[in-house]
Design a protein around this motif. Structure first.
Motif, mmCIF file in Angstrom:
data_model
loop_
_atom_site.group_PDB
_atom_site.id
_atom_site.type_symbol
_atom_site.label_atom_id
_atom_site.label_comp_id
_atom_site.label_asym_id
_atom_site.label_seq_id
_atom_site.Cartn_x
_atom_site.Cartn_y
_atom_site.Cartn_z
ATOM 1 N N GLY A 1 -9.455 -4.858 -0.854
ATOM 2 C CA GLY A 1 -10.706 -5.510 -1.235
ATOM 3 C C GLY A 1 -11.884 -4.572 -1.027
ATOM 4 N N ARG A 2 -11.902 -3.898 0.102
ATOM 5 C CA ARG A 2 -13.018 -2.972 0.400
ATOM 6 C C ARG A 2 -12.989 -1.765 -0.532
ATOM 7 N NH1 ARG A 2 -13.105 -1.876 6.747
ATOM 8 N NH2 ARG A 2 -14.838 -0.540 6.093
ATOM 9 N N ILE A 3 -11.792 -1.282 -0.817
ATOM 10 C CA ILE A 3 -11.699 -0.094 -1.688
ATOM 11 C C ILE A 3 -12.193 -0.459 -3.092
ATOM 12 C CG2 ILE A 3 -10.137 1.546 -2.817
ATOM 13 C CD1 ILE A 3 -8.254 1.219 -0.360
ATOM 14 N N GLN A 4 -11.671 -1.551 -3.636
ATOM 15 C CA GLN A 4 -11.989 -1.859 -5.045
ATOM 16 C C GLN A 4 -13.442 -2.298 -5.222
ATOM 17 O OE1 GLN A 4 -8.769 -4.235 -6.825
ATOM 18 N NE2 GLN A 4 -7.803 -2.273 -7.350
ATOM 19 N N ALA A 5 -14.106 -2.764 -4.143
ATOM 20 C CA ALA A 5 -15.536 -3.064 -4.251
ATOM 21 C C ALA A 5 -16.307 -1.781 -4.579
ATOM 22 C CB ALA A 5 -16.043 -3.664 -2.938
ATOM 23 N N VAL A 6 -15.740 -0.617 -4.230
ATOM 24 C CA VAL A 6 -16.397 0.668 -4.517
ATOM 25 C C VAL A 6 -15.822 1.308 -5.782
ATOM 26 C CG1 VAL A 6 -16.838 3.011 -3.632
ATOM 27 C CG2 VAL A 6 -16.804 1.063 -2.053
ATOM 28 N N THR A 7 -14.488 1.318 -5.907
ATOM 29 C CA THR A 7 -13.867 2.106 -6.990
ATOM 30 C C THR A 7 -13.717 1.325 -8.290
ATOM 31 O OG1 THR A 7 -11.648 1.416 -6.352
ATOM 32 C CG2 THR A 7 -12.468 3.443 -5.351
ATOM 33 N N GLY A 8 -13.789 -0.019 -8.250
ATOM 34 C CA GLY A 8 -13.475 -0.801 -9.447
ATOM 35 C C GLY A 8 -12.003 -0.648 -9.778
ATOM 36 N N GLY A 9 -11.673 -0.750 -11.072
ATOM 37 C CA GLY A 9 -10.251 -0.744 -11.446
ATOM 38 C C GLY A 9 -9.759 0.564 -12.006
ATOM 39 N N ASP A 10 -10.635 1.584 -12.013
ATOM 40 C CA ASP A 10 -10.236 2.842 -12.664
ATOM 41 C C ASP A 10 -9.415 3.755 -11.772
ATOM 42 O OD1 ASP A 10 -11.294 2.317 -15.042
ATOM 43 O OD2 ASP A 10 -13.206 3.345 -14.693
ATOM 44 N N VAL A 11 -9.578 3.587 -10.461
ATOM 45 C CA VAL A 11 -8.905 4.519 -9.543
ATOM 46 C C VAL A 11 -7.621 3.873 -9.026
ATOM 47 C CG1 VAL A 11 -9.138 5.845 -7.415
ATOM 48 C CG2 VAL A 11 -11.130 5.469 -8.877
ATOM 49 N N ILE A 12 -6.520 4.598 -9.135
ATOM 50 C CA ILE A 12 -5.237 4.068 -8.663
ATOM 51 C C ILE A 12 -5.217 4.045 -7.142
ATOM 52 C CG2 ILE A 12 -2.750 4.547 -8.539
ATOM 53 C CD1 ILE A 12 -3.064 5.789 -11.376
ATOM 54 N N ILE A 13 -4.747 2.926 -6.603
ATOM 55 C CA ILE A 13 -4.485 2.858 -5.162
ATOM 56 C C ILE A 13 -2.974 2.874 -4.999
ATOM 57 C CG2 ILE A 13 -4.764 1.529 -3.040
ATOM 58 C CD1 ILE A 13 -7.149 0.120 -4.338
ATOM 59 N N GLY A 14 -2.440 3.963 -4.503
ATOM 60 C CA GLY A 14 -1.010 4.045 -4.222
ATOM 61 C C GLY A 14 -0.779 3.515 -2.822
ATOM 62 N N SER A 15 0.173 2.591 -2.664
ATOM 63 C CA SER A 15 0.472 2.091 -1.323
ATOM 64 C C SER A 15 1.772 2.701 -0.831
ATOM 65 C CB SER A 15 0.622 0.567 -1.332
ATOM 66 O OG SER A 15 1.111 0.152 -0.072
ATOM 67 N N SER A 16 1.759 3.161 0.415
ATOM 68 C CA SER A 16 2.971 3.756 0.998
ATOM 69 C C SER A 16 3.955 2.707 1.481
ATOM 70 C CB SER A 16 2.594 4.657 2.178
ATOM 71 O OG SER A 16 1.750 5.694 1.767
ATOM 72 N N THR A 17 3.662 1.451 1.256
ATOM 73 C CA THR A 17 4.482 0.376 1.842
ATOM 74 C C THR A 17 5.987 0.588 1.689
ATOM 75 O OG1 THR A 17 4.943 -1.993 1.861
ATOM 76 C CG2 THR A 17 4.318 -1.047 -0.274
ATOM 77 N N SER A 18 6.695 0.369 2.794
ATOM 78 C CA SER A 18 8.152 0.517 2.753
ATOM 79 C C SER A 18 8.805 -0.726 2.173
ATOM 80 C CB SER A 18 8.702 0.718 4.163
ATOM 81 O OG SER A 18 8.122 1.838 4.755
ATOM 82 N N GLY A 19 8.122 -1.887 2.285
ATOM 83 C CA GLY A 19 8.831 -3.105 1.939
ATOM 84 C C GLY A 19 8.147 -4.040 0.972
ATOM 85 N N PHE A 20 6.797 -4.078 0.964
ATOM 86 C CA PHE A 20 6.137 -5.105 0.145
ATOM 87 C C PHE A 20 6.249 -4.808 -1.336
ATOM 88 C CE2 PHE A 20 3.596 -5.439 4.163
ATOM 89 C CZ PHE A 20 4.112 -6.678 4.526
ATOM 90 N N LYS A 21 6.320 -5.919 -2.108
ATOM 91 C CA LYS A 21 6.385 -5.789 -3.570
ATOM 92 C C LYS A 21 4.969 -5.622 -4.108
ATOM 93 C CE LYS A 21 8.708 -9.756 -4.103
ATOM 94 N NZ LYS A 21 9.477 -10.397 -3.057
ATOM 95 N N PRO A 22 4.817 -4.985 -5.247
ATOM 96 C CA PRO A 22 3.473 -4.802 -5.790
ATOM 97 C C PRO A 22 2.770 -6.128 -6.071
ATOM 98 C CG PRO A 22 5.145 -3.995 -7.323
ATOM 99 C CD PRO A 22 5.834 -4.297 -6.042
ATOM 100 N N SER A 23 3.533 -7.170 -6.477
ATOM 101 C CA SER A 23 2.877 -8.459 -6.741
ATOM 102 C C SER A 23 2.265 -9.020 -5.458
ATOM 103 C CB SER A 23 3.876 -9.458 -7.339
ATOM 104 O OG SER A 23 4.949 -9.637 -6.444
ATOM 105 N N GLU A 24 2.898 -8.756 -4.304
ATOM 106 C CA GLU A 24 2.327 -9.221 -3.029
ATOM 107 C C GLU A 24 1.063 -8.430 -2.703
ATOM 108 O OE1 GLU A 24 6.027 -10.420 -0.227
ATOM 109 O OE2 GLU A 24 6.193 -8.430 -1.106
ATOM 110 N N LEU A 25 1.099 -7.128 -2.991
ATOM 111 C CA LEU A 25 -0.055 -6.279 -2.662
ATOM 112 C C LEU A 25 -1.250 -6.594 -3.565
ATOM 113 C CD1 LEU A 25 1.740 -2.795 -2.327
ATOM 114 C CD2 LEU A 25 1.145 -4.389 -0.493
ATOM 115 N N ALA A 26 -0.942 -6.985 -4.816
ATOM 116 C CA ALA A 26 -2.021 -7.178 -5.792
ATOM 117 C C ALA A 26 -2.558 -8.613 -5.786
ATOM 118 C CB ALA A 26 -1.508 -6.807 -7.185
#
Ligand SMILES: NC(=O)c1ccc[n+]([C@@H]2O[C@H](COP(=O)([O-])OP(=O)(O)OC[C@H]3O[C@@H](n4cnc5c(N)ncnc54)[C@H](O)[C@@H]3O)[C@@H](O)[C@H]2O)c1
Length: 491
Positions: free
Chosen positions: A98-123
């Protein structure tokens, strides 16, 4: 233009990402509330600087700049990539996005190092869900190339393509996983192996050391080069995979694993495993073990590189990209000023070139000068096609002077001068330096050979002309100090 990555969370994994980006020429900004983060990342960077640059036989771009930021907002402003490596707790990750996208909007990719969470959970609930994707690396991130790339359904093909391009540019292998699943692909194996190992220790079948031996003396080596299915295809003999499956298929019904059974995670089990692990490896510090691991990984990956297999094939492909932006000329015609020595080697010293004294082994000086000679031969047209057609140069005499020591990770440059050349002869002078510091000189006398008769013979006209161009242009340079010298013993 230099690109910038923001590393949010600079622990074990974030530190590894910081190193991989920096050593591939990106500027890096780190945000981590831990007051120790700077010290910890410095330690990871030390390990990375000695091991990663020499993996390839081409030099990496100049290292980027590392900056520590007081807030996530400062770190991500105007960056090209964000890599999130905060602890594996969903709510922490969601707050951070939430804090990142308040600055970057949707143009910058946020790669998550998560070992277990699914992208739908992260998004979930994100302002720009498509820009958040799993980019799951493996420790040490600066050496191991695999990244499991799991985009959410909201990610467009352009964002996925951009993610692959960035990760490939870092020398990594983005494994695009099209169907999201808890723990992605690789960690599901590791989890199964881990569960089985806990049983075997708990039931007193094997100790931690015996289990490690079962892996490292056998299938662990096989897996690193061919993986699972290709290995089993070979194991099936001439009839291949079908025969293998026919032979071992019935075993799936036998009690060879405990499957989803999990041993109770009691204090006794933790003590049993931790005590055995202490007995097995407690005489090494974690930093020692990291260095041993890195030495081994580099040696194995460089061996695979020579075979152009697995992670080694990836290194070769990355090297092609690196060479595109290098100081090495592709052809002699591209060198306008033939009067100056030619850069024939520009690369980092690999870990497996160093010895018990911690510096480059004397045999590797010859290795490097041999590569410089090969490179110079290529430049004057004595390339693979010319050799195939029956001509080459053989080295007749070598004199190396070892002037100063050099350590793993240092970037060395070899400049090559032609002292004499034409007809059958080629007399080369190599100077190896790290920056301004002269490390060694190599003087080599080579004879052109007819590969059919194995006797000396004049070089072909094009090669001869290219060689004479350098020999003539450099004839006016003063003779280098040490050229033509025999061995001098002090006093
Ligand atoms: N350790 C591994 O082998 C491994 C391998 C692959 C992926 N991962 C994944 O990488 C992620 C990080 O794991 P790790 O092992 O590096 O953990 P770690 O505990 O070593 O590092 C986490 C870091 O995040 C920092 N942090 C905490 N809250 C933060 C916030 N709000 N903003 C910025 N930084 C914050 C902590 O101070 C710490 O330095 C996890 O999602 C984990 O699943 C770990």
């Amino acid at each position: 233009m230099t690109k910038t990555a923001a590393i949010i969370g600079g622990g074990v994994i974030g530190g590894g990402w910081a190193a991989r980006f920096l050593l591939n020429g990106w500027d890096v900004r780190v945000s981590d509330p831990d007051p120790e983060a700077e010290r910890k990342i410095a330690a990871v960077l030390d390990n990375a600087r000695r091991s990663y640059p020499g993996l390839s036989d081409a030099a990496l771009p100049a290292e980027g700049t590392l900056t520590f930021c007081d807030s996530i907002e400062d770190a991500v402003e105007g960056v090209d990539w964000v890599q999130e490596s905060v602890p594996e707790r969903l709510q922490i990750k969601l707050d951070v996005y939430g804090r990142i996208q308040a600055v970057t909007g949707g143009d910058v990719i946020i790669g998550s190092s998560t070992s277990g969470f699914k992208p739908s959970e992260l998004a979930e609930g994100a302002a720009h869900p498509g820009a958040i994707m799993v980019c799951h690396p493996f420790n040490p991130v600066y050496l191991l190339p695999l990244v499991e790339l799991v985009p959410s359904e909201a990610a467009g093909a352009d964002l996925i393509g951009r993610a692959k391009e960035v990760l490939t540019g870092l020398g990594m292998y983005p494994l695009h996983i099209r169907k999201e699943i808890d723990a992605h692909v690789a960690d599901r194996f590791l989890e199964a192996v881990w569960r089985e190992a806990l049983w075997l220790v708990r039931d007193g079948v094997a100790t931690t050391e015996e289990i490690d031996n079962a892996i490292r003396y056998g299938f662990g080596i096989r897996w690193a080069q061919m993986g699972l299915f290709e290995t089993y295809r070979v194991a099936g003999g001439e009839a291949g995979m079908r025969h293998f499956m026919a032979q071992f298929g019935p075993a799936l019904k036998w009690p060879w694993t405990r499957l989803m059974d999990v041993p109770e995670f009691t204090d006794e089990l933790v003590d049993l495993i931790a005590d055995q692990s202490d007995a097995q490896s407690g005489h090494h510090s974690i930093r020692d073990l990291e260095r041993i691991r890195d030495n081994n990984l580099v040696a194995m990956m460089r061996a695979l590189k020579a075979q152009d297999q697995g992670a080694g094939a990836l290194l070769n492909a990355h090297e092609e990209q690196l060479r595109a932006g290098t100081v090495l000329a592709a052809r002699a015609e591209d060198i306008e000023d033939a009067a100056q020595p030619v850069v024939t080697i520009h690369r980092a010293v690999p870990l497996d070139w160093t010895d018990y004294n911690g510096h480059m082994n004397e045999a590797r000086y010859l290795d490097a000068f041999g590569m410089a000679t090969d490179r110079f031969m290529e430049l004057i047209g004595c390339d693979a096609a010319y050799i195939e057609a029956g001509g080459s140069y053989f080295t007749a005499e070598t004199h190396i002077r070892h002037i100063d020591e050099v350590h793993a990770g240092a970037v060395i440059t070899v400049r090559t001068r032609v002292l004499a050349g034409g007809g059958k002869k080629m007399h080369l002078w190599h100077e190896m330096s790290e920056g301004e510091r002269l490390l060694a000189t190599g003087e080599h006398f080579l004879l052109h050979v007819d590969l059919a008769t194995r006797r000396s013979a004049p070089a072909g006209p094009a090669v001869d002309a290219a060689l004479r161009r350098f020999a003539d242009a450099q004839a006016g340079l003063p003779l280098p100090e040490g050229a033509g010298a025999s061995i001098r013993s002090p006093g």
